[in-house]
Enzyme design. Structure first.
Site, PDB file in Angstrom:
ATOM      1  CG  MET A 139       0.777 -58.356 -60.304  1.00 14.86           C
ATOM      2  SD  MET A 139      -0.171 -59.905 -60.365  1.00 14.86           S
ATOM      3  CE  MET A 139      -1.844 -59.283 -60.215  1.00 14.86           C
ATOM      4  CD  GLU A 156       2.043 -31.029 -53.215  1.00 15.26           C
ATOM      5  OE1 GLU A 156       2.698 -32.089 -53.046  1.00 15.26           O
ATOM      6  OE2 GLU A 156       2.462 -29.915 -52.835  1.00 15.26           O
ATOM      7  CE  LYS A 166       2.443 -14.921 -54.048  1.00 15.71           C
ATOM      8  NZ  LYS A 166       3.681 -15.160 -53.278  1.00 15.71           N
ATOM      9  CG  PHE A 172      11.523 -20.382 -55.061  1.00 19.63           C
ATOM     10  CD1 PHE A 172      12.409 -21.407 -54.766  1.00 19.63           C
ATOM     11  CD2 PHE A 172      10.382 -20.254 -54.284  1.00 19.63           C
ATOM     12  CE1 PHE A 172      12.168 -22.286 -53.720  1.00 19.63           C
ATOM     13  CE2 PHE A 172      10.136 -21.125 -53.229  1.00 19.63           C
ATOM     14  CZ  PHE A 172      11.033 -22.147 -52.951  1.00 19.63           C
ATOM     15  CD  GLN A 173       7.983 -23.755 -54.259  1.00 20.75           C
ATOM     16  OE1 GLN A 173       6.994 -23.037 -54.122  1.00 20.75           O
ATOM     17  NE2 GLN A 173       8.250 -24.766 -53.432  1.00 20.75           N
TER      18      GLN A 173
END
Lengths: 187, 590
Positions: free
Chosen positions: B497, B76, B188, B138-139
């Site tokens: 770097m 993501e 949702k 959940f999540q």
């Protein structure tokens, strides 16, 4: 030079707005002394009084950063304006029978009042400038303060001027910021 | 507002010519997911970058019927950065979507990157069903709380009828004023609710009225300072590109005759080949640019925020100059650098008003002085290293082969600075790099987003071997989408770097910077694309030409000298005038 600034902030009354303001002040490392929030004269607009400690340019940054929050409608620095800034304190002080008279005398001197009593304590409510509350506390400390709560100041300008929203559109205020290097002035 | 993709419901309303209130009752009920898609279509969205998951299954259920393309990324974070690549290449807002919980938190780095570089992106995240919010479902994660400091604004949508107005407002906020990322968190259950979709009327918020047109008094003060200046410099920032003001800026520069220096993100706002373009300023800028900053009596900053990598030590920055600061964000004025003439407004509007107020000048003496300081930056850096492909040469060759017209996305580190110094940007919106946040892994997803936004342009990703290993999973996305992008890995086997800083400022204490990786040509083969390895200077140009001639993604592994450094450099905490031209420790050995 660091000094205390009192900001009046008008904002849309929406869920999470207090979180947005506090989160902003924290992540920009601004030093907040007190915050109070409640209704304003307008529906769905809250008014927050923030006391911050900082240099003039830091406080100006506070105002500019606050304006970046969508909910913030107006920020006014009241510090250099003539205003009434009062806070409320509630003090539960130990009050044995032999001390009651003396405590009540102090309460009278400071224009405070007794709002509750028990055989061993008095609850005192005081409103006024911060220094006045400090003075009252100094006088009461010797008796034993059992519990203390202070609101932090809320402030309003004296006279007919008002920190309202009906004044000039926001664009002009930003020009004021640019031109004067200062926050919005009271209209 | 885009009206070309009006939905069925919208068409009914306009065809009937009735007010929306009447029409609304005739509109069919749609799911929150369908409304979301229609609202995105109404904003002219053509491409979104995302990754499905539990909370967004209802949304993904509606995607096949949506009027835009969904690009499936492999992580993501790269969806957010691909959306940024898309936004920067096209000037339109980028869109990414992810599920609740880990999907949402993976977007955070991308949002922070967009916040610091003022890139307009809209992120849509799923959230657990409303009745479960706050129960550690959940999540479940409080993504609006988490992203508070890294978004311009964010929303938690609570009912399906709020979706269309919220999405419209989100796009307005993301793209107006100082652009930035906006996140919309949608439970949702809201995706599954039914509501009637109505194209919202105009949006606006009482507390959000960005200043576009500047105060004319400030413009005149700026013009007055410009007309009086003897040694003026223009500092060109990202704001010129964000406001689409490159052409207007060119008129301003040519009329004023004032030399231009660039911030990292300002590259491309004005052609680098122009005689008035001096090059990049700051930590890895050109020596003569930083010298000119030291000498200038007026600095005209247009659309830059005085980042510390550009200014060096603030107390030593442009010590003799009055400062004009043009910025759309009033909070930037005076934040880092004391400003004499602030001008708050959109760069395009400011320039439009400023140009008629300024005198036509040549500044011959001043330009001659700067020319006399023209340093042999490149010459001093191009030490003889015949056995390795020289990094500066790689970038220069890519620049020449692509006629300085390609979109070039980079990662973060040495290769990024080499590219900024030596590609030679001639056009706006071709240089896509992570400036403020310095997000490793940016290059590949940004190139993917850029190519999807501008399929007509050649797209190169220049990446270090460290950053490449952060986001190389996006090779699969490039292959799946059949994207014609060329990937140049500047491969030194080090996190270069950091190694350079350890070399110069930590007594060569190389702590955890040695990095191994897979054989990149074999990796390319595993992904079914062409891989080329380059080990000498002579192989550089043929490899570039072969890559350009091969359709689809091509990966070139440029194996460079492990300890090549970026020169010049302003040491951390030093003033720009104190920049090191090369490793002074070895000068005695020359």
């Amino acid at each position: 030079m660091k000094e205390r600034h009192t900001l009046a902030v008008l904002m849309e009354d929406q869920p999470g707005v207090l979180n947005r303001v506090v989160s902003l002040l924290r992540r920009r490392s601004f030093n907040i002394e007190t915050i109070t929030v409640g209704q304003s004269e307008q529906p769905n607009v809250s008014r927050m009084t923030i006391v911050v400690n900082g240099q003039a340019d830091e406080v100006e940054q506070v105002g500019k950063q606050l304006y970046k929050l969508m909910e913030v409608l107006k920020v006014t620095d009241l510090t250099d304006l003539s205003c009434v800034a009062h806070e409320l304190a509630m003090i539960k002080v130990a009050a044995k029978a032999q001390h009651r008279a003396e405590i009540l005398q102090i309460v009278q001197i400071f224009n405070a009042r007794v709002v509750d009593a028990s055989p061993t304590t008095l609850m005192i409510e005081a409103t006024g400038p911060e220094v006045q509350i400090d003075g009252l506390l100094t006088m009461l400390r010797g008796f034993g303060i059992r519990e203390l709560v202070r609101t932090g100041p809320v402030a309003m300008t004296r006279g007919s001027s008002a920190v309202g929203l009906k004044d000039a559109p926001r664009v002009e205020r930003e020009e004021t910021i640019v031109a004067n290097g200062a926050l919005a002035t009271v209209q | 507002m885009a009206t070309t993709t009006l939905t069925d419901a919208g068409r009914t309303a306009s065809a009937n010519g009735r007010g929306s209130h009447v029409a609304a009752t005739e509109r069919p009920l749609l799911s929150g997911s369908e409304i979301t898609c229609r609202a995105l279509e109404a904003e002219g969205v053509t491409t979104v970058f995302g990754y499905p998951g539990g909370a967004v299954i209802p949304l993904y259920d509606a995607l096949p019927q949506a009027g835009f393309k969904h690009v499936l990324v492999r992580f993501e974070q790269w969806a957010a950065l691909a959306a940024e690549g898309y936004a920067r290449a096209t000037g339109k807002p980028g869109v990414c979507m992810a599920t609740s919980g880990p999907g949402a938190t993976n977007l955070v780095t991308g949002l922070a990157n967009a916040m610091l570089d003022s890139v307009p992106i809209v992120a849509i995240t799923g959230q657990v069903v409303e009745s479960m919010i706050g129960r550690d479902a959940f999540q479940e994660v409080d993504i609006t709380g988490i992203t508070l400091p890294v978004t311009k604004h964010n929303y938690l949508v609570q009912k399906a009828e709020d979706l269309a107005p919220t999405i419209k407002e989100a796009f307005y906020l993301a793209t107006s004023g100082r652009p930035g990322p906006v996140l919309i968190d949608i439970p949702k259950s809201v995706f599954m609710q039914q509501a009637r979709y109505a194209q919202p009327a105009n949006v606006g918020r009482r507390g959000y009225q960005p200043t576009s047109i500047p105060n004319m008094r400030q413009v005149r003060l700026a013009a007055d300072a410009i007309n009086r200046a003897k040694k003026p410099l223009i500092m060109a920032g990202h704001g010129i590109l964000l406001s689409g003001a490159s052409e207007m800026f060119g008129h301003f520069v040519e009329k004023s005759g004032i030399p231009v220096i660039f911030t990292l993100l300002g590259l491309g706002s004005f052609p680098e080949s122009h005689p008035l373009a001096l090059g990049m300023m700051g930590m890895h800028g050109h020596k003569h640019v930083n010298d000119a900053l030291d000498e200038a009596d007026l600095l005209i900053n247009i659309g830059a925020r005085f980042d510390d990598r550009a200014t060096g030590r603030v107390s030593g920055f442009a010590p003799n100059a009055k400062v004009i600061h043009v910025d759309v964000d009033p909070a930037e004025v005076g934040k880092n650098i004391r400003t004499d003439v602030p001008v708050v407004g959109d760069a395009l509007e400011v320039l439009r008003l400023l140009i008629p107020e300024i005198d036509e000048r040549e500044h011959d003496d001043w330009r001659a002085w700067i020319d006399s300081r023209q340093n042999t930056t490149l010459a001093s850096a191009l030490e003889a290293r015949p056995e390795w492909p020289e990094p500066y040469a790689i970038i220069k060759e890519i620049g020449e082969a692509t006629r300085h017209e390609a979109i070039v996305a980079t990662d973060v580190g040495q290769h990024q600075m080499w590219t900024a110094q030596h590609y030679g940007f001639e056009h706006p919106d071709r240089w896509i790099t992570s400036g403020g946040l310095g997000t490793m892994g940016f290059g590949l997803p940004a190139a993917i987003g850029a190519k999807l936004g501008r399929p007509d342009l050649e797209v190169w990703a220049v990446i270090g071997d460290g950053g490449f290993q952060m986001s190389l999973n996006e090779l699969a996305t490039a292959v799946q989408e059949g994207l014609d992008i060329k990937i140049a890995v500047i491969d030194n086997g080090y996190l270069g770097m950091v190694r350079q800083w350890q070399d110069l400022f930590n007594q060569k204490n190389y702590s955890e910077v040695r990095i191994t990786g897979p054989r990149l040509d074999k990796l390319a083969e595993a992904y079914g694309i062409t891989g080329i390895t380059v080990r000498s200077d002579a192989e550089i140009r043929p490899a570039i030409e072969r890559a350009r001639a091969t359709p689809g993604p091509v990966l070139i592994d440029f194996v460079i000298e492990p300890e090549a450094n970026v020169w010049p450099i302003v040491p951390p905490g030093a003033a720009n005038s104190e920049m090191l031209l090369r490793d002074t420790r070895f000068q005695d050995m020359d």
